[in-house]
Design an enzyme around this catalytic site. Structure first.
Site, PDB file in Angstrom:
ATOM      1  N   ASN A  40       0.817  -1.216   0.000  1.00 30.36           N
ATOM      2  CA  ASN A  40       0.000   0.000   0.000  1.00 30.36           C
ATOM      3  C   ASN A  40       0.851   1.266   0.000  1.00 30.36           C
ATOM      4  O   ASN A  40       0.344   2.365  -0.200  1.00 30.36           O
ATOM      5  CB  ASN A  40      -0.945   0.026   1.201  1.00 30.36           C
ATOM      6  CG  ASN A  40      -0.206   0.019   2.518  1.00 30.36           C
ATOM      7  OD1 ASN A  40       0.404  -0.995   2.863  1.00 30.36           O
ATOM      8  ND2 ASN A  40      -0.242   1.118   3.261  1.00 30.36           N
ATOM      9  N   GLY A  91       6.784  -1.500  -1.753  1.00 29.95           N
ATOM     10  CA  GLY A  91       5.769  -2.457  -2.174  1.00 29.95           C
ATOM     11  C   GLY A  91       4.822  -1.870  -3.199  1.00 29.95           C
ATOM     12  O   GLY A  91       4.458  -2.529  -4.182  1.00 29.95           O
ATOM     13  N   SER A 109      17.954  -6.054   3.741  1.00 30.27           N
ATOM     14  CA  SER A 109      18.417  -4.686   3.986  1.00 30.27           C
ATOM     15  C   SER A 109      19.919  -4.692   4.217  1.00 30.27           C
ATOM     16  O   SER A 109      20.511  -5.711   4.604  1.00 30.27           O
ATOM     17  CB  SER A 109      17.714  -4.123   5.231  1.00 30.27           C
ATOM     18  OG  SER A 109      18.360  -2.965   5.719  1.00 30.27           O
ATOM     19  N   TYR A 127      16.420  -5.213  14.487  1.00 33.98           N
ATOM     20  CA  TYR A 127      16.149  -5.055  13.055  1.00 33.98           C
ATOM     21  C   TYR A 127      17.185  -5.827  12.240  1.00 33.98           C
ATOM     22  O   TYR A 127      16.838  -6.545  11.290  1.00 33.98           O
ATOM     23  CB  TYR A 127      16.182  -3.580  12.665  1.00 33.98           C
ATOM     24  CG  TYR A 127      15.920  -3.335  11.199  1.00 33.98           C
ATOM     25  CD1 TYR A 127      14.665  -3.552  10.655  1.00 33.98           C
ATOM     26  CD2 TYR A 127      16.943  -2.895  10.356  1.00 33.98           C
ATOM     27  CE1 TYR A 127      14.419  -3.334   9.298  1.00 33.98           C
ATOM     28  CE2 TYR A 127      16.713  -2.676   9.004  1.00 33.98           C
ATOM     29  CZ  TYR A 127      15.451  -2.895   8.484  1.00 33.98           C
ATOM     30  OH  TYR A 127      15.207  -2.689   7.137  1.00 33.98           O
TER      31      TYR A 127
END
Length: 306
Positions: free
Chosen positions: A25, A29, A152, A178
């Site tokens: 959204n 992506g 990442s 992360y």
């Protein structure tokens, strides 16, 4: 075509192909879904907020008239939601060509998912591990099918799989957490590819990273980091559309091989056209990959058909 000149114009026609893109959204992506739809794919936006997903679908339709875009509610931080979404996707799309594991969270304060997982590890890795396992049978018979997982540069930063404290119960560092989740994305890709090779199926597993891309992902970052990104982003990083090129190449370039990792070609892999890039030695440790796979199966209750 020179590798360093690869753009979205090089994405081959995608007519007749079905792609599921998580977190579609916004940001990477959305850009990934936009290009795939414009090239003729039937694209499913798998998103946590269905209303935002509908608005994203409208945006894509506005830029690509005739695009086939639908919305599937998916909350990767809740295994029950992952299972519901997988059931609905299998019913609607018994054949899948692309699964793009893009959604993620970054640098969040310590939070637990509904299943008791640390949020970054639970969303970025375990949610996608479960979703992929539940959808894999729809991909396995399809020639050219791929699972693309977005990692990442953070997989190198204070990153290791803390098997003794996966969910940060003893200590929590949002940057390390992360890094752990993004390292897990790469280790998952390598172990999945070995299993696909052993099964002799046409599906491949590939990874990508966007460099430093201007997205909403940094919204949980410390204020100083957000300010630095706003100030220096145009110099050091790139737009979400440029950041999505690595994912698009991993998903569509006919020369991609299973286990490849794509990222920007520029200095420090921060920006630039998508090319094959290296990853940390830890991400390539087969013993750790197998151990992570076993733990992931135990935590999610998902067993793979390969």
């Amino acid at each position: 075509m020179a590798e360093r000149k690869w753009t979205e114009a090089q994405v081959p026609p995608q007519h007749g192909r079905t792609a599921v893109v998580t977190g579609a959204n916004t940001g990477l992506g959305l850009e990934t879904a936009r290009v795939l739809a414009a090239r003729g794919a039937s694209v499913v936006l798998a998103v946590r907020d269905a209303e935002k997903g509908k608005r994203a679908a409208e945006r894509i339709a506005g830029t690509a008239p005739g695009a086939q875009v639908t919305v599937q509610r998916l909350d990767l931080s809740e295994l029950a939601s992952v299972r519901r979404a997988a059931d609905e996707l299998r019913a609607a799309h018994p054949r899948l060509d692309l699964l793009i594991n893009n959604a993620g969270v970054m640098y969040t304060p310590r939070t637990l998912t509904r299943d008791g997982f640390e949020l970054q590890f639970g969303t970025n890795h375990l949610g996608h591990f479960a979703l992929t396992g539940l959808l894999l049978e729809s991909l396995l018979p399809v020639p050219g099918s791929r699972v693309v997982t977005v990692s990442s540069m953070g997989h190198r930063i204070r990153a290791r799989i803390r098997f003794e404290d996966l969910h940060g119960e003893r200590s929590y560092d949002r940057v390390a957490a992360y890094g752990q989740s993004k390292l897990a994305n790469l280790m998952f890709t390598h172990e999945l590819q070995r299993r696909l090779d052993a099964a002799g199926v046409p599906t491949t597993a590939v990874a990508a990273h966007p460099g430093i891309a201007a997205t909403e992902l940094i919204r949980y970052s410390p204020a100083a980091l957000r300010a630095a990104v706003r100030a220096l982003g145009p110099l050091l990083g790139q737009s979400a559309a440029r950041g999505a090129l690595a994912t698009l190449r991993a998903a569509t370039d006919p020369h991609v091989r299973g286990g490849d990792f794509y990222g920007p070609s520029g200095p420090f892999q921060a920006r630039g056209r998508p090319v094959p890039v290296g990853s940390s030695a830890r991400s390539r440790d087969r013993d750790l990959q197998r151990r992570l796979w076993t733990v992931s199966e135990e935590l999610t209750g998902v067993r793979y058909p390969v």
